[in-house]
Design a protein around this motif. Structure first.
Motif, mmCIF file in Angstrom:
data_model
loop_
_atom_site.group_PDB
_atom_site.id
_atom_site.type_symbol
_atom_site.label_atom_id
_atom_site.label_comp_id
_atom_site.label_asym_id
_atom_site.label_seq_id
_atom_site.Cartn_x
_atom_site.Cartn_y
_atom_site.Cartn_z
ATOM 1 N N GLY A 206 0.603 2.938 4.942
ATOM 2 C CA GLY A 206 -0.214 3.256 3.836
ATOM 3 C C GLY A 206 -1.569 3.531 3.970
ATOM 4 O O GLY A 206 -2.087 3.777 5.315
ATOM 5 N N ASP B 287 0.770 -1.166 0.088
ATOM 6 C CA ASP B 287 0.227 -0.007 0.005
ATOM 7 C C ASP B 287 0.950 1.183 0.089
ATOM 8 O O ASP B 287 0.697 2.077 -0.515
ATOM 9 N N TYR B 288 2.038 1.265 0.634
ATOM 10 C CA TYR B 288 2.734 2.474 0.830
ATOM 11 C C TYR B 288 3.472 2.554 -0.475
ATOM 12 O O TYR B 288 4.423 3.809 -0.655
ATOM 13 N N ARG C 36 10.221 0.657 4.303
ATOM 14 C CA ARG C 36 9.665 1.867 3.361
ATOM 15 C C ARG C 36 10.830 2.591 2.527
ATOM 16 O O ARG C 36 10.899 3.018 1.560
ATOM 17 N N CYS D 173 -4.023 1.769 -4.408
ATOM 18 C CA CYS D 173 -3.323 2.757 -3.464
ATOM 19 C C CYS D 173 -2.902 3.964 -3.969
ATOM 20 O O CYS D 173 -2.639 4.862 -3.183
#
Length: 387
Positions: free
Chosen positions: A165, A35-36, A222, A185
């Motif tokens: 996210g 998602d991120y 991330r 996303c």
């Protein structure tokens, strides 16, 4: 979750009739740590929820009580500095709503939850979305569901310190019974997809391992993905993030990437591909194919993204030779929490008994299990505002 005990405790403490707001935890069928990276996820809201009783107090202060912890805390609306403990989530949501222009005044609240803490079912997003939905209604904020979900995400970023996210908050806000959400996303476009289990159930096996490393390691993953994108852009300037990449693109710059960064990036790109194949399997009713993609997700999370732990790996390995299980993987941020298992309905009780016994015998630890069904997203159940 029954809201009566929350309402009754509120009346006992604050001598007023509250409104009731609630939001669910979630499971994620497949699509972890995508998602991120602006990828795709496939979550579903579940029938375990966070429930709030809330009423205005017109005193410019928030007075909060947690039934589950038997703790109370207070803060002034104008003093939105981060603090330790659960009250930090309340402060964060309140402050982010104010930033959005919602005229949040003083209020009292009592809350409780049957979303297992630390199980990877996103109890934090359930808290944020329940509170955000309730306060938005109470103080006539007129924020959309998407804006409320983003308030929850912003509170994680700015107050909790986790650069999450949007999956958890969107699932908790937009969930619908008997459906999963295919969420893009990047664009935030989503599609509600009917979930047809056809004789199978979703069973969570809880390692009872606290994922204390999750926050710091989450941020590290991330950063590693972002570092990989910067290298990829030199060869493929048209990309903006890993969402735009194919496995072949990542492999083509392997010699330019640190080994860990390469593994992280390749995992994310392959996980997006797995999710798309999983959606095709669901559309055609191919639960066997879906199960294979779920296993592939765990292998990537464990070996390439390195967010699993011995207990999670053990539970997944226990299922691989079982005819009553089609797929299993770790779920959530990692380093603890649950595995999600696609189990034949008639074998659920035996499956739980066998897994519990094996976990105790081999690891000398106790395991919990939850059979989950899909549920609805954040909502205000009753509105009785005390003036």
């Amino acid at each position: 979750m029954d809201a009566n005990k929350v309402r009754d405790k509120f009346v006992e403490l604050f001598k007023a009739e509250p409104m009731i707001a609630r939001a669910p935890g979630r499971v994620n069928i497949i699509g972890e740590h995508t998602d991120y990276n602006d990828g795709f996820v496939l979550p579903a809201a579940v029938d375990k929820e966070m429930v709030f009783a809330i009423a205005e107090n017109n005193q410019g202060v928030v007075r909060a009580y947690s039934i589950d912890l038997n703790e109370e805390a207070t803060f002034e609306i104008g003093d939105a500095q981060p603090r330790e403990g659960w009250i930090n989530f309340i402060i964060g949501v309140t402050a982010e709503l104010v930033k959005k222009g919602v005229e949040v005044k003083g209020y009292d609240l009592v809350f409780s939850s049957d979303v297992p803490i630390g199980a990877g079912m996103s109890s934090s997003a359930a808290l944020e979305c329940a509170l955000g939905t309730g306060l938005n209604t109470m103080f006539e904020g007129n924020l959309s569901q998407e804006e409320i979900a983003l308030v929850g995400q912003a509170s994680e970023h700015h107050y909790v310190g986790v650069k999450c996210g949007i999956m958890d908050q969107f699932a908790s806000t937009f969930g619908k019974e008997n459906h999963v959400i295919r969420l893009d996303c990047r664009s935030r476009e989503m599609e509600l997809v009917p979930l047809k289990m056809d004789g199978y159930k979703l069973v969570l096996c809880d390692t009872k391992v606290s994922h204390s490393l999750a926050s710091s390691e989450y941020n590290t993953r991330r950063e590693q993905c972002e570092a990989g994108v910067e290298v990829l852009k030199k060869t493929y300037p048209e990309i903006t993030n890993l969402r735009d990449c194919t496995p072949e693109m990542v492999k083509s710059v392997k010699d330019q990437l640190e080994e860990k960064v390469y593994d992280r990036c390749l995992y994310v790109v392959e996980e997006n591909d797995r999710l798309m194949r999983a959606c095709d399997c669901m559309a055609s009713g191919d639960l066997v194919g879906l199960g294979k993609e779920i296993y592939g997700s765990h292998d990537g999370l464990s070996k390439m993204y390195e967010v699993s732990c011995p207990e999670l790996d053990f539970l997944v390995e226990q299922t691989r030779d079982r005819e009553d299980v089609l797929g299993a993987r770790m779920m959530g941020g990692g380093f603890g929490g649950c595995t999600i298992n696609l189990v034949k309905a008639e074998a659920v009780d035996q499956f739980i008994a066998d897994m519990t016994a094996a976990y105790k015998k081999d690891l000398n630890k106790d395991m919990a299990a939850y059979v989950v069904v899909t549920g609805d997203g954040a909502r205000v159940e009753a509105e009785v505002l005390s003036k």
